[in-house]
Design an enzyme around this catalytic site. Structure first.
Site, PDB file in Angstrom:
ATOM      1  N   HIS A  38       4.811 -54.779 -21.140  1.00 20.20           N
ATOM      2  CA  HIS A  38       5.833 -55.059 -21.444  1.00 20.20           C
ATOM      3  C   HIS A  38       5.907 -53.572 -22.484  1.00 20.20           C
ATOM      4  CE1 HIS A  38       4.107 -59.361 -23.113  1.00 20.20           C
ATOM      5  NE2 HIS A  38       5.272 -59.657 -22.692  1.00 20.20           N
ATOM      6  N   ARG A  86      -2.059 -63.623 -20.239  1.00 13.10           N
ATOM      7  CA  ARG A  86      -1.574 -64.493 -19.726  1.00 13.10           C
ATOM      8  C   ARG A  86      -3.278 -64.518 -19.010  1.00 13.10           C
ATOM      9  NH1 ARG A  86       1.577 -69.136 -18.277  1.00 13.10           N
ATOM     10  NH2 ARG A  86       3.498 -68.684 -19.061  1.00 13.10           N
ATOM     11  N   ALA A 113       2.408 -61.203 -27.491  1.00 17.12           N
ATOM     12  CA  ALA A 113       1.463 -61.071 -27.151  1.00 17.12           C
ATOM     13  C   ALA A 113       1.712 -60.620 -26.169  1.00 17.12           C
ATOM     14  CB  ALA A 113       0.508 -61.873 -25.830  1.00 17.12           C
ATOM     15  N   LEU A 114       2.250 -58.783 -26.682  1.00 15.51           N
ATOM     16  CA  LEU A 114       2.343 -57.573 -26.098  1.00 15.51           C
ATOM     17  C   LEU A 114       1.195 -56.967 -25.210  1.00 15.51           C
ATOM     18  CD1 LEU A 114       5.272 -56.187 -28.656  1.00 15.51           C
ATOM     19  CD2 LEU A 114       5.370 -58.130 -26.138  1.00 15.51           C
ATOM     20  N   ASP A 130       8.166 -61.467 -12.312  1.00 18.12           N
ATOM     21  CA  ASP A 130       8.825 -62.763 -12.156  1.00 18.12           C
ATOM     22  C   ASP A 130       9.757 -62.559 -11.402  1.00 18.12           C
ATOM     23  OD1 ASP A 130       9.784 -64.529 -12.490  1.00 18.12           O
ATOM     24  OD2 ASP A 130       9.099 -65.258 -14.723  1.00 18.12           O
TER      25      ASP A 130
END
Ligand code: PAF
Length: 282
Positions: free
Chosen positions: A33, A189, A28-29, A152
């Site tokens: 990304h 997301r 789901a680039l 993250d």
């Protein structure tokens, strides 16, 4: 670009002289990304003709603690491959789950310190899943370098620890968080957000900035800094529910009462089923 779907194909294709810069993803680039991939391409240039960029696209089932999260994870594989091709990736590794995990597997990689905090406290087993799959990817690719998003922050810290403690010869690098114009951190997301949540979710970033402004004015009490975040989020994002919010030491990730060393505010916030994470460095 070569698409590699099996470990056999990977082993046949990648030669000992390749200096791989790996960007591990779950697909789901998005623009976030793309930025990591562009960073990987720049890094690979350091290795001259041997420099190669590999992107892994694998929705790692063992790092999901909620079935609903795994089931709803977007998997637009054709679009992802087109992005990789367009950006100049050399190898896209897109294995099936059965290629990565034997049904009777009995070994996993577990990190015992940083993983119990923040996301680890509310997502049991999550970082074991991440450490296990990254160990496998590092073994398969033997990358010279690997790049992970700073969004993250905890994951990056744990993977650096993994590489250090298991003696991987891989340089683990962080890539900047890319944001939408609204300030919302790019995430696979975000597509799951309703219109109303999408309108409110940028308040995570503005709440971070409000908390940082309190710190910048000289406040060192973590409680008071975090109170500014809570107040702002409650006002601007009534649909949100905080999963965790902490002010932690930038290296140990231990919660701080007083911000007297380099620190990070880290949060995970739910909008219905969609869980978004973000952080800011103080
Ligand atoms: O950050 C992610 O997308 C995943 O946790 C990772 C690093 C690709 C491991 O599955």
């Amino acid at each position: 670009m070569k698409r590699l779907q099996t470990i056999q194909e990977l082993n046949q294709e990648i030669s000992d002289s390749d200096k791989i810069v790996l960007v591990p993803t779950m697909g789901a680039l998005h623009v976030g990304h793309f930025t990591l991939i562009k960073q990987a391409i720049e890094k690979a240039k350091q290795y001259g003709d041997n420099g190669k960029v590999a992107v892994s696209i694998f929705v790692n089932p063992i790092q999901f603690d909620r079935a609903v999260d795994l089931d709803s994870y977007p998997q637009p594989i054709e679009a992802d491959l087109a992005h990789c091709e367009r950006l100049g990736v050399d190898y896209a590794f897109t294995p099936d789950s059965s290629e990565i995990y034997h049904s009777d597997r009995s070994i996993h990689v577990s990190e015992d310190s940083l993983s119990s905090l923040l996301c680890g406290a509310t997502r049991p087993g999550h970082f074991d899943g991440v450490c296990t799959v990254i160990t496998k990817l590092f073994n398969l690719f033997q990358p010279a370098a690997a790049i992970f998003g700073l969004k993250d922050y905890q994951q990056l810290a744990i993977i650096k620890r993994l590489a250090r403690d298991l003696n991987f010869r891989t340089e683990v690098m962080g890539g900047e968080t890319v944001r939408e114009e609204s300030g919302l951190a790019m995430s696979s997301r975000n597509v799951g957000l309703t219109e109303a949540s999408k309108a409110q979710a940028p308040a995570i970033r503005s709440a971070m900035l409000a908390a940082k402004a309190v710190y910048d004015r000289g406040e060192t009490s973590a409680d008071r800094i975090l109170a500014a975040f809570r107040l702002h989020l409650a006002k601007h994002a009534p649909l949100s529910k905080i999963d965790y919010l902490e002010c932690v030491c930038a290296s140990t990730l231990q919660a701080l009462k007083e911000v007297d060393k380099p620190a990070v505010i880290a949060t995970a916030v739910f909008f219905k089923q969609v869980r978004l994470i973000d952080n800011i460095i103080l």
